[in-house]
Design a protein around this motif. Structure first.
Motif: not given
Length: 203
Positions: A135-136, A146, A149, A125, A131-133, A128-129, A71
């Motif tokens: 996806l953003e 979504y 995305s 945690e 994949m969230d990054t 998730r962080a 990340r």
């Protein structure tokens, strides 16, 4: 003094994780074992089990570290690529390629199926962080939904992972391509894919 006695408190745990990355980069996930990590460090086969009860728990710690570091690498690559959202997303493919070539710990390690049995909230945690990054970064390119995305992220990661596999298999050896050169090709391929995704449809 033996190497085993040279490790104190958390030092052996950190050394086991570090040696795990080295082993993954050399032999891959299928041949990864606690015993091989112990041999690499020159400690007894029992020593790792003072910190990790089994292979899956060691791999879970590696996964958490890999998700965190990947990340960070992606965020740095996106920042270096400039303000254009498509360039920032394309940079993910290059960052992924560089990281996996160096560590062997791609998403096949970070999300290894056996890890779902390990109750490690810290790992969850970090994953998730990660994949969230990504996806953003995909959402910033103005894809309409979504679900699109998610599909775009899958495609970008597939590009990075594909170049990683080809590089590991020696596909680029004939041209003596460097890691930097192949990373740039992965980014270019990802950028072309993003352009195609955003191209207006022809009636």
């Amino acid at each position: 003094m033996s190497r085993e006695r040279a490790y104190h408190h958390g030092d052996l745990r950190a050394a086991l994780i570090g040696a795990s990355f080295e082993l993954l980069a050399e032999v891959g996930l299928r041949r990864f074992s606690v015993a091989a990590v112990a041999r690499r460090l020159g400690v007894s086969s029992a020593a790792p089990y003072r910190h990790f009860p089994d292979r899956d728990h060691l791999l879970s710690a590696v996964s958490a570290t890999a998700a965190r570091d990947l990340r960070s690498a992606i965020l740095a690559a996106a920042e270096d690529s400039g303000p254009d959202p498509a360039d920032r997303l394309a940079a993910v493919a290059g960052a992924y390629f560089r990281y996996v070539v160096r560590t062997g710990a791609g998403l096949h390690v970070i999300y290894a199926p056996e890890l779902y049995r390990v109750p490690d909230e810290g790992r969850r945690e970090h994953t998730r962080a990660l994949m969230d990054t990504v996806l953003e970064l995909a959402a910033a390119t103005d894809v309409p939904t979504y679900q699109q995305s998610v599909a775009l992220v899958e495609a970008i990661i597939a590009v990075g992972h594909g170049y990683t596999s080809l590089f590991a298999d020696g596909f680029f050896a004939r041209g003596s391509s460097t890691v930097d050169a192949v990373a740039a090709r992965a980014v270019a391929a990802a950028r072309a894919l993003i352009r195609a995704e955003h191209a207006p449809s022809v009636p």
